[in-house]
Write an enzyme that holds these catalytic residues in place. Structure first.
Site, short mmCIF file in Angstrom:
data_model
loop_
_atom_site.label_atom_id
_atom_site.label_comp_id
_atom_site.label_asym_id
_atom_site.label_seq_id
_atom_site.Cartn_x
_atom_site.Cartn_y
_atom_site.Cartn_z
N LYS A 45 0.86 -1.19 0.00
CA LYS A 45 0.00 0.00 0.00
C LYS A 45 0.89 1.24 0.00
O LYS A 45 2.00 1.20 0.51
CB LYS A 45 -0.85 0.01 1.28
CG LYS A 45 -2.07 0.86 1.20
CD LYS A 45 -3.21 0.08 0.55
CE LYS A 45 -4.47 0.88 0.42
NZ LYS A 45 -5.54 0.06 -0.13
N GLY A 64 -25.78 1.84 0.33
CA GLY A 64 -24.85 2.52 -0.57
C GLY A 64 -25.14 2.14 -2.00
O GLY A 64 -25.04 0.97 -2.38
N GLY A 92 -23.55 3.53 -4.73
CA GLY A 92 -22.49 4.17 -5.52
C GLY A 92 -22.05 3.25 -6.65
O GLY A 92 -22.85 2.52 -7.23
N VAL A 106 -20.25 0.44 -6.81
CA VAL A 106 -20.49 -1.00 -6.65
C VAL A 106 -21.96 -1.27 -6.36
O VAL A 106 -22.59 -2.13 -6.99
CB VAL A 106 -19.63 -1.59 -5.51
CG1 VAL A 106 -19.90 -3.09 -5.38
CG2 VAL A 106 -18.15 -1.35 -5.75
P1 NAI Z 1 -18.76 4.95 -3.93
O1 NAI Z 1 -18.16 6.11 -3.24
O2 NAI Z 1 -19.00 4.99 -5.39
O3 NAI Z 1 -20.17 4.58 -3.25
C1 NAI Z 1 -20.41 4.63 -1.89
C2 NAI Z 1 -21.84 5.13 -1.69
O4 NAI Z 1 -22.20 5.00 -0.32
C3 NAI Z 1 -22.04 6.59 -2.06
O5 NAI Z 1 -23.14 6.70 -2.95
C4 NAI Z 1 -22.32 7.27 -0.71
O6 NAI Z 1 -23.22 8.36 -0.83
C5 NAI Z 1 -22.94 6.14 0.06
N1 NAI Z 1 -22.90 6.25 1.52
C6 NAI Z 1 -21.92 6.77 2.31
N2 NAI Z 1 -22.26 6.65 3.61
C7 NAI Z 1 -23.45 6.03 3.64
C8 NAI Z 1 -24.32 5.63 4.68
N3 NAI Z 1 -24.02 5.82 5.96
N4 NAI Z 1 -25.51 5.05 4.35
C9 NAI Z 1 -25.84 4.84 3.06
N5 NAI Z 1 -25.06 5.21 2.04
C10 NAI Z 1 -23.88 5.79 2.32
O7 NAI Z 1 -17.83 3.69 -3.54
P2 NAI Z 1 -17.76 2.29 -4.25
O8 NAI Z 1 -16.66 2.28 -5.24
O9 NAI Z 1 -19.11 1.87 -4.68
O10 NAI Z 1 -17.28 1.34 -3.05
C11 NAI Z 1 -18.18 1.00 -2.00
C12 NAI Z 1 -17.40 0.24 -0.93
O11 NAI Z 1 -16.82 -0.94 -1.48
C13 NAI Z 1 -16.23 1.03 -0.32
O12 NAI Z 1 -16.14 0.69 1.04
C14 NAI Z 1 -15.03 0.51 -1.08
O13 NAI Z 1 -13.85 0.62 -0.31
C15 NAI Z 1 -15.41 -0.95 -1.27
N6 NAI Z 1 -14.77 -1.58 -2.41
C16 NAI Z 1 -14.95 -1.07 -3.66
C17 NAI Z 1 -14.35 -1.70 -4.75
C18 NAI Z 1 -14.59 -1.21 -6.14
O14 NAI Z 1 -14.34 -1.95 -7.10
N7 NAI Z 1 -15.10 0.01 -6.34
C19 NAI Z 1 -13.50 -2.89 -4.59
C20 NAI Z 1 -13.42 -3.37 -3.22
C21 NAI Z 1 -14.02 -2.71 -2.19
#
Ligand code: NAI
Length: 374
Positions: free
Chosen positions: A81, A182, A184, A186
């Site tokens: 990292k 969430g 977002g 994923v």
């Molecule tokens: P993102 O930032 O696109 O989506 C996260 C979503 O969660 C956002 O829409 C945000 O508004 C929402 N959010 C934040 N706090 C919240 C809460 N308390 N209640 C409800 N919604 C809430 O992130 P992404 O890329 O979708 O990743 C999601 C999770 O998966 C993160 O923890 C990330 O570290 C993990 N992850 C993502 C990977 C990827 O390929 N993008 C791979 C492995 C892990």
């Protein structure tokens, strides 16, 4: 100042490199936890840390976690990292600073392979790639693997099937109730896959407009962000931030299982035991969300989306093995997953990876560069 070498001895880190470049203002720490299975793959995190110690702690913990994630995913990769200490993670970064970081990564000769993490953008990776080949997540036109989120979501579904098979001996999603926290990158893809498979989905996002859009597109229900964890459902899928299941929320859950993409879903280790006591099946996050890293590792042998999906599908088998070991040993699944990952590093590890070995990190296929010419 935290005792860095003492921590390294205890946790098994091979190498920690502190980087400072006064002309560009770069301050970074590169941690290589293990190269026993292959070069250390892990994200570059741009973050504002209150104190330098916090950055060091973060990089030590995160690099170790990457070793277990790669090992559990069956990759020939170690864990590493980088944290870059910045004032504002959202500000556009100067190319000179990214080039300085790239040179520091280059000096490790491939022992550390950079990927995107919190705060990083594809532009950052493209700029780092101007001075070193040891970087993933570059523009797909240059052999990069693109946005990993769809593959991560696909992997979560594979994990969920293992969960359902474990619960009921039937892995079908049709008719199941899944709560997704969430929507977002994923989460939105996950909702699409779940709805497509006939599951009944309820979603929440702190960004209510986003939750509403995703729900409307896939016929899901929406609840407020403060209510999603308490939804009665078969599977709760945390896909927002880490630490959402803590001492308080764990008592409020009304699901039969937890299986999502978020990193570090449990606020502390013992929560896993409490879920176990409550009879809630926990699918360890670092096994369930490995689709992203599996997708990136495909870059090393010439990116192929279908092959990435086929390898990600195997998360289902990995998760089934975790559950079987947990039952056999009478421990919570998180502990079983860690034990399996450690056992693989122990059994298959070949010691410290040295620059110049072209075969040790390609799932068996000889390579001479990070991304083969297309
Ligand atoms: P993102 O930032 O696109 O989506 C996260 C979503 O969660 C956002 O829409 C945000 O508004 C929402 N959010 C934040 N706090 C919240 C809460 N308390 N209640 C409800 N919604 C809430 O992130 P992404 O890329 O979708 O990743 C999601 C999770 O998966 C993160 O923890 C990330 O570290 C993990 N992850 C993502 C990977 C990827 O390929 N993008 C791979 C492995 C892990």
């Amino acid at each position: 100042m935290i005792p860095v070498t003492e921590w390294m001895m205890g946790a098994g880190h091979e190498q920690v490199v502190f980087v400072a470049d006064a002309p560009t203002g770069l301050r970074a720490v590169i941690a290589v936890h293990s190269t026993a299975l292959g070069p250390a793959l892990g994200g570059v995190r741009f973050w504002h840390y209150e104190r330098e110690d916090d950055a060091v702690r973060d990089v030590l913990r995160l690099s170790e976690a990457m070793t277990w994630k790669a090992a559990a995913a069956g990759l020939d990769q170690g864990g590493g990292k980088v944290v870059v200490l910045v004032d504002d993670p959202d500000a556009t970064r100067e190319p000179a600073m990214l080039h300085a970081l790239g040179r520091a990564i280059d000096e490790l000769g491939g022992r550390y392979l950079a990927a995107e993490d919190v705060g990083a953008t594809q532009r950052d990776m493209d700029l780092i790639a101007e001075v070193t080949p040891w970087v993933t997540g570059v523009d797909p036109a240059d052999g990069g693997s693109g946005d990993p989120s769809p593959v991560t979501a696909f992997g979560v579904v594979a994990a969920m099937r293992a969960v359902l098979a474990r619960l009921d001996g039937d892995d079908r999603l049709a008719g199941r109730r899944v709560a997704v926290q969430g929507t977002g990158h994923v989460g939105s893809r996950l909702v699409a896959l779940l709805a497509g498979a006939g599951a009944s989905v309820v979603v929440a996002d702190t960004n209510e407009a986003r939750a509403g859009e995703v729900a409307a597109a896939h016929g899901a229900d929406v609840v407020g962000a403060d209510a999603i964890l308490e939804q009665p459902c078969d599977v709760l899928s945390p896909c927002a931030l880490g630490g959402v299941i803590d001492d308080v929320t764990v008592e409020r859950l009304r699901c039969r299982a937890v299986c999502g993409a978020a990193n570090n879903q449990l606020a502390r280790e013992g929560i896993d035991d409490r879920l176990h006591e409550r009879g809630i099946l926990y699918a360890p996050d670092f096994v369930a969300n490995a689709g992203g890293i599996i997708n990136i590792a495909e870059e090393f042998v010439g990116y192929d989306h279908d092959r990435a999906l086929a390898r990600t599908e195997k998360i289902r088998e990995s998760m089934a093995r975790v559950f079987a070991l947990a039952t056999e040993q009478g421990v919570a699944p998180g502990r079983a997953a860690l034990a399996l990952a450690r056992a693989r590093v122990e059994a298959e590890g070949r010691g410290r990876w040295r620059p110049g070995d072209p075969t040790a990190w390609s799932n068996g296929d000889p390579l001479t560069s990070l991304r083969p010419p297309r």
